[in-house]
Design a protein around this motif. Structure first.
Motif, short mmCIF file in Angstrom:
data_model
loop_
_atom_site.label_atom_id
_atom_site.label_comp_id
_atom_site.label_asym_id
_atom_site.label_seq_id
_atom_site.Cartn_x
_atom_site.Cartn_y
_atom_site.Cartn_z
N ALA A 1 9.96 -6.17 11.86
CA ALA A 1 10.66 -5.68 10.68
C ALA A 1 12.05 -6.32 10.64
CB ALA A 1 10.77 -4.16 10.73
N PRO A 2 12.69 -6.37 9.48
CA PRO A 2 14.02 -6.99 9.38
C PRO A 2 15.02 -6.36 10.35
CG PRO A 2 13.13 -6.61 7.20
CD PRO A 2 12.19 -5.94 8.17
N GLY A 3 15.70 -7.22 11.09
CA GLY A 3 16.72 -6.75 12.02
C GLY A 3 16.19 -6.14 13.29
N ILE A 4 14.89 -6.18 13.50
CA ILE A 4 14.27 -5.58 14.68
C ILE A 4 13.49 -6.64 15.44
CG2 ILE A 4 12.65 -3.84 15.51
CD1 ILE A 4 13.33 -2.16 13.09
N GLN A 5 13.51 -6.55 16.75
CA GLN A 5 12.79 -7.50 17.59
C GLN A 5 11.28 -7.36 17.37
OE1 GLN A 5 14.01 -7.09 21.65
NE2 GLN A 5 13.03 -8.97 22.34
N ARG A 6 10.57 -8.49 17.50
CA ARG A 6 9.12 -8.46 17.37
C ARG A 6 8.54 -7.53 18.44
NH1 ARG A 6 5.82 -14.03 16.70
NH2 ARG A 6 7.47 -14.19 15.11
N ASP B 1 2.41 3.05 21.22
CA ASP B 1 2.33 4.50 21.02
C ASP B 1 2.44 4.87 19.54
OD1 ASP B 1 4.12 5.42 24.08
OD2 ASP B 1 2.01 4.94 23.72
N SER B 2 3.22 4.12 18.80
CA SER B 2 3.49 4.46 17.40
C SER B 2 2.27 4.30 16.49
CB SER B 2 4.64 3.60 16.87
OG SER B 2 4.31 2.23 16.97
N PRO C 1 5.74 4.33 5.95
CA PRO C 1 6.77 3.36 5.56
C PRO C 1 7.33 2.60 6.76
CG PRO C 1 7.08 5.38 4.33
CD PRO C 1 5.99 5.65 5.32
N GLU C 2 7.38 3.24 7.92
CA GLU C 2 7.91 2.55 9.11
C GLU C 2 6.96 1.50 9.66
OE1 GLU C 2 7.66 5.85 8.61
OE2 GLU C 2 7.09 6.93 10.45
N ASP C 3 5.74 1.40 9.10
CA ASP C 3 4.83 0.33 9.48
C ASP C 3 5.13 -0.96 8.71
OD1 ASP C 3 2.23 2.80 9.55
OD2 ASP C 3 3.22 1.88 11.28
N THR C 4 6.03 -0.90 7.76
CA THR C 4 6.39 -2.08 6.98
C THR C 4 6.98 -3.15 7.88
OG1 THR C 4 6.78 -0.80 4.97
CG2 THR C 4 7.88 -2.94 5.14
N VAL D 1 0.85 -1.19 0.00
CA VAL D 1 0.00 0.00 0.00
C VAL D 1 0.88 1.24 0.00
CG1 VAL D 1 -0.17 0.05 2.52
CG2 VAL D 1 -1.99 1.08 1.13
N GLN D 2 0.39 2.31 -0.57
CA GLN D 2 1.14 3.57 -0.59
C GLN D 2 1.02 4.28 0.76
OE1 GLN D 2 -0.33 5.88 -3.90
NE2 GLN D 2 0.99 4.80 -5.35
N PRO D 3 2.00 5.11 1.09
CA PRO D 3 1.89 5.90 2.33
C PRO D 3 0.58 6.68 2.38
CG PRO D 3 4.09 6.07 1.43
CD PRO D 3 3.28 5.34 0.39
N GLY D 4 -0.04 6.66 3.56
CA GLY D 4 -1.34 7.29 3.71
C GLY D 4 -2.51 6.37 3.44
N GLY D 5 -2.24 5.19 2.92
CA GLY D 5 -3.29 4.25 2.59
C GLY D 5 -3.75 3.44 3.80
#
Length: 122
Positions: free
Chosen positions: A40-45, A61-62, A87-90, A12-16
């Motif tokens: 996300a890749p390289g990040i803890q669940r 919070d995010s 994009p950071e929700d990917t 989905v595009q940003p804002g979608g």
């Protein structure tokens, strides 16, 4: 054995917006809580949102103000409505369910879905 099947991910595009669904099946006597986590890749669940049998909700919070979690107790299904995606929700989004397949602590289950990919990109 309790199985969780997720659906609704995608690009989905940003804002979608996207809506994730997760249906639980198997031997379920009571469902204590259901929720969504993401990795996300390289990040803890991390926790995204949870909802208990009384429909009390908890959000990271995010995602507050953008995501809404809901559940259908009769269907043992949990939903995550995601609006104004960034994009950071990917991430890969995982469904989680905690409950009992019978009576007593030995019957407690804590099950995870296989994950569904959410990609936010233009």
């Amino acid at each position: 054995q309790v199985q969780l099947v997720e659906s609704g991910g995608g690009l989905v595009q940003p804002g979608g917006s996207l809506r994730l669904s997760c249906a639980a099946s198997g031997s379920i006597v009571s469902m204590v809580a259901m929720g969504w986590y993401r990795q996300a890749p390289g990040i803890q669940r991390e926790l995204v949102a949870t909802i208990n049998s009384g429909h009390s909700k908890n959000y990271a919070d995010s995602v507050k103000g953008r995501f809404t979690i809901s559940r259908d107790n009769a269907l043992n299904t949990v939903y995550l409505q995601m609006n104004n995606l960034k994009p950071e929700d990917t991430a890969v989004y995982y469904c989680n369910a905690v409950g009992y397949s019978g009576y007593g602590n030995a019957a407690r289950f804590d099950s995870w879905g296989q994950g569904t990919q959410v990609t936010v990109s233009s």
